[in-house]
Scaffold this motif. Structure first.
Motif, PDB file in Angstrom:
ATOM      1  N   ASN A 263       0.845  -1.189   0.000  1.00 38.23           N
ATOM      2  CA  ASN A 263       0.000   0.000   0.000  1.00 38.23           C
ATOM      3  C   ASN A 263       0.883   1.242   0.000  1.00 38.23           C
ATOM      4  O   ASN A 263       1.829   1.341   0.782  1.00 38.23           O
ATOM      5  N   GLU A 264       0.587   2.182  -0.872  1.00 42.93           N
ATOM      6  CA  GLU A 264       1.417   3.383  -1.014  1.00 42.93           C
ATOM      7  C   GLU A 264       1.224   4.376   0.121  1.00 42.93           C
ATOM      8  O   GLU A 264       1.980   5.342   0.229  1.00 42.93           O
ATOM      9  N   GLN A 265       0.218   4.156   0.966  1.00 50.35           N
ATOM     10  CA  GLN A 265      -0.069   5.087   2.053  1.00 50.35           C
ATOM     11  C   GLN A 265       0.357   4.477   3.383  1.00 50.35           C
ATOM     12  O   GLN A 265      -0.411   3.754   4.016  1.00 50.35           O
ATOM     13  N   PRO A 266       1.600   4.722   3.822  1.00 51.32           N
ATOM     14  CA  PRO A 266       2.034   4.149   5.100  1.00 51.32           C
ATOM     15  C   PRO A 266       1.212   4.704   6.262  1.00 51.32           C
ATOM     16  O   PRO A 266       0.765   5.856   6.230  1.00 51.32           O
ATOM     17  N   PRO A 314      -2.291  -1.667  -5.262  1.00 51.62           N
ATOM     18  CA  PRO A 314      -3.066  -1.995  -4.057  1.00 51.62           C
ATOM     19  C   PRO A 314      -3.880  -0.802  -3.590  1.00 51.62           C
ATOM     20  O   PRO A 314      -3.439   0.345  -3.702  1.00 51.62           O
ATOM     21  N   LYS A 315      -5.075  -1.082  -3.031  1.00 46.07           N
ATOM     22  CA  LYS A 315      -5.984   0.035  -2.765  1.00 46.07           C
ATOM     23  C   LYS A 315      -6.773  -0.052  -1.468  1.00 46.07           C
ATOM     24  O   LYS A 315      -7.408   0.930  -1.061  1.00 46.07           O
ATOM     25  N   VAL A 316      -6.799  -1.192  -0.780  1.00 47.70           N
ATOM     26  CA  VAL A 316      -7.652  -1.341   0.405  1.00 47.70           C
ATOM     27  C   VAL A 316      -7.062  -0.562   1.579  1.00 47.70           C
ATOM     28  O   VAL A 316      -5.897  -0.740   1.943  1.00 47.70           O
ATOM     29  N   SER A 317      -7.874   0.295   2.205  1.00 50.35           N
ATOM     30  CA  SER A 317      -7.433   1.104   3.342  1.00 50.35           C
ATOM     31  C   SER A 317      -7.362   0.255   4.608  1.00 50.35           C
ATOM     32  O   SER A 317      -7.999  -0.804   4.701  1.00 50.35           O
ATOM     33  N   VAL A 318      -6.609   0.735   5.610  1.00 48.19           N
ATOM     34  CA  VAL A 318      -6.541  -0.011   6.862  1.00 48.19           C
ATOM     35  C   VAL A 318      -7.896  -0.022   7.560  1.00 48.19           C
ATOM     36  O   VAL A 318      -8.224  -0.992   8.263  1.00 48.19           O
TER      37      VAL A 318
END
Length: 335
Positions: A263-266, A314-318
């Motif tokens: 995921n690109e959003q750590p 990848p796209k699913v958020s935490v």
């Protein structure tokens, strides 16, 4: 296609097997059902597809050369997805020999099987841990990975180099996938989300290393599976962009590729815990501790190569992923 998938009783392997079966592939699964963690959980994963008419199971260890040879000669898979490995970064300090046996010797047996049986494409699991002492973010396949901080990471780096040599010597198209902190339903009990959930529900404190300030590219398992299968379908060829000069770790003139899948959003660990608290409806008691030996402060995935060459991100958020895990956990352990 007929596809050999190793580690089908494992977290990621079981999800991959189901996805392949759903789309009509034949799956030959190989797993040794090791007791590194709860074998009943592994059996429960397998039970979801063991009786599928297109699934064949082999109970064997990758380190067992005759068994792996037999799997290739008997079933003649067209493609191979190697997900079996001794997992767990910290367990390597207690039992280093099992890592070399499974992750290095076992992988050699897979490479030899691919070599002697005309496999069209080998896809294998690597890890973001190979980035080791790198501090430049986000982690890119073009960075050096010559300084692993754990034996687990070193074995996975060895896999990448072994596969590259076989692709060069024998023309075996190979793709390595560096997974970033995978989580989700049917996950491993030794991973943070599993441990946190169990402790919070029991009213016990959770161990929060680095005081919760480090960040991770937490990646939901469905995103990993989609990336694995899309990559499997794109067989690498000789790289026309290779110029033969610059020592670029991501480039070579042979049918070999390395991709990050993350995921690109750590997300900061404290935020990860906060989301879990919201999903459980309970507050965590946190024991704040320093960073563990071998851990890195942050990970962040650069997936631009995956987007360009595979067409996937990848796209699913935490928030969505953790909620799905909690629903599974409560359902699984309530039965």
């Amino acid at each position: 296609m007929k596809i050999l998938v190793t580690g089908t009783a494992g977290f990621i392997g079981s999800h991959v097997a189901i996805k392949l079966l759903e789309r009509g592939d034949q799956v030959v699964g190989l797993d040794n059902l090791s007791d590194y963690y709860d074998v009943n959980l592994k059996k429960a994963r397998l039970s979801r597809f063991m009786d599928h008419p297109n699934y064949t199971h082999i109970h064997a260890d990758l380190a067992d050369r005759p068994a792996v040879d037999s799997a290739f000669s008997t079933h003649a898979p067209q493609r191979v997805i190697n997900l079996a490995a001794q997992a767990g970064v910290r367990y390597a300090a207690e039992n280093p020999h099992v890592y070399v046996s499974s992750n290095v010797t076992g992988f050699l047996h897979i490479l030899e099987g691919c070599r002697h049986h005309g496999v069209e494409h080998l896809v294998f699991a690597s890890t973001s841990s190979v980035y080791g002492a790198n501090t430049k973010m986000p982690f890119s396949e073009h960075q050096s990975t010559e300084h692993p901080l754990t034996l687990y990471a070193a074995t996975k780096k060895a896999n990448e180099q072994m596969a590259h040599s076989y692709a060069h010597l024998y023309g075996i198209p190979s793709t390595g996938l560096r997974f970033f902190t995978v989580y989700g339903p049917w996950g491993r009990p030794d991973m943070a989300l599993f441990l946190f959930t169990k402790a919070i529900l029991a009213g016990e404190p959770i161990k929060v290393f680095n005081h919760g300030h480090h960040k991770r590219s937490f990646t939901y398992v469905d995103d990993i599976v989609e990336g694995v299968i899309r990559t499997l379908d794109q067989v690498p060829t000789a790289n026309p962009e290779w110029n033969g000069n610059a020592p670029d770790p991501a480039s070579s003139n042979i049918p070999y590729r390395i991709f990050n899948i993350g995921n690109e959003q750590p997300v900061q660990l404290l935020r990860y815990i906060e989301v879990l608290e919201q999903c459980l409806g309970r507050k965590a008691r946190m024991e704040m501790l320093p960073l563990q030996a071998g851990d890195v402060p942050d990970t962040e995935a650069d997936v631009s190569e995956l987007v360009v060459r595979v067409g996937y991100r990848p796209k699913v958020s935490v928030e969505e992923g953790v909620a799905n895990f909690v629903r599974w956990y409560l359902d699984y352990y309530a039965t």
